[in-house]
Design an enzyme around this catalytic site. Structure first.
Site, PDB file in Angstrom:
ATOM      1  N   CYS A  69       0.870  -1.165   0.000  1.00 40.19           N
ATOM      2  CA  CYS A  69       0.000   0.000   0.000  1.00 40.19           C
ATOM      3  C   CYS A  69       0.915   1.226   0.000  1.00 40.19           C
ATOM      4  CB  CYS A  69      -0.887  -0.027   1.243  1.00 40.19           C
ATOM      5  SG  CYS A  69      -2.261   1.115   1.177  1.00 40.19           S
ATOM      6  N   CYS A 107      -3.844  -0.527  -3.238  1.00 43.76           N
ATOM      7  CA  CYS A 107      -4.231   0.829  -3.605  1.00 43.76           C
ATOM      8  C   CYS A 107      -3.567   1.158  -4.938  1.00 43.76           C
ATOM      9  CB  CYS A 107      -3.877   1.847  -2.527  1.00 43.76           C
ATOM     10  SG  CYS A 107      -2.125   2.212  -2.353  1.00 43.76           S
ATOM     11  N   CYS A 165       4.960   0.416  -7.388  1.00 43.12           N
ATOM     12  CA  CYS A 165       5.438  -0.864  -6.879  1.00 43.12           C
ATOM     13  C   CYS A 165       6.863  -1.138  -7.336  1.00 43.12           C
ATOM     14  CB  CYS A 165       4.514  -1.986  -7.356  1.00 43.12           C
ATOM     15  SG  CYS A 165       4.961  -3.604  -6.709  1.00 43.12           S
TER      16      CYS A 165
END
Length: 137
Positions: A8, A80, A87
């Protein structure tokens, strides 16, 4: 044993809730970690609403995603949209999965605790189904 990482943005709420539920439903079939691309610390309301459901996440820590790039994960789940976009690259991730949940506490017309409870319940159902599908008993 499978390894699951939940990502997240702040590693303060959604990923913490998911880590708690995924570990709960997986039991000893998985090791579940959570991290953020910009960790902010575990939100005390996340701890509160999980305790209301009988799970203690007060021992969780808020970690940066970079801390886990050397671990071979079977699943990396972003919870999210921001984390999905930012990422880090996990060369050993078996499967990258994205399921966006709303940011608790940021829903117009909904008080903080109610918002956290709603998102908690959504994450609980997602986690139960995920473990049922990916790690059947």
């Amino acid at each position: 044993m499978k390894r699951i990482l939940v990502l997240c943005t702040g590693n303060s709420a959604r990923s913490q809730l998911a880590q708690g539920y995924l570990q709960h439903f997986a039991g000893d079939r998985a090791e579940v970690y959570s991290a953020g691309v910009d960790p902010k610390g575990v939100n005390p309301v996340a701890i509160q609403v999980m305790a209301e459901d009988g799970l203690d996440i007060s021992h969780h820590t808020s970690n940066h995603a970079d801390e886990y790039t050397g671990i071979a994960f079977d699943y990396v789940i972003t919870v999210c949209d921001n984390a999905r976009e930012q990422c880090p690259y996990f060369p050993s991730a078996g499967e990258l999965i994205h399921h966006s949940f709303s940011d608790p506490g940021h829903t117009p017309g909904e008080d903080l605790v109610t918002s956290f409870r709603r998102v908690r319940d959504e994450i609980k159902e997602y986690s139960r189904e995920f473990i049922h599908q990916k790690l059947p008993a």
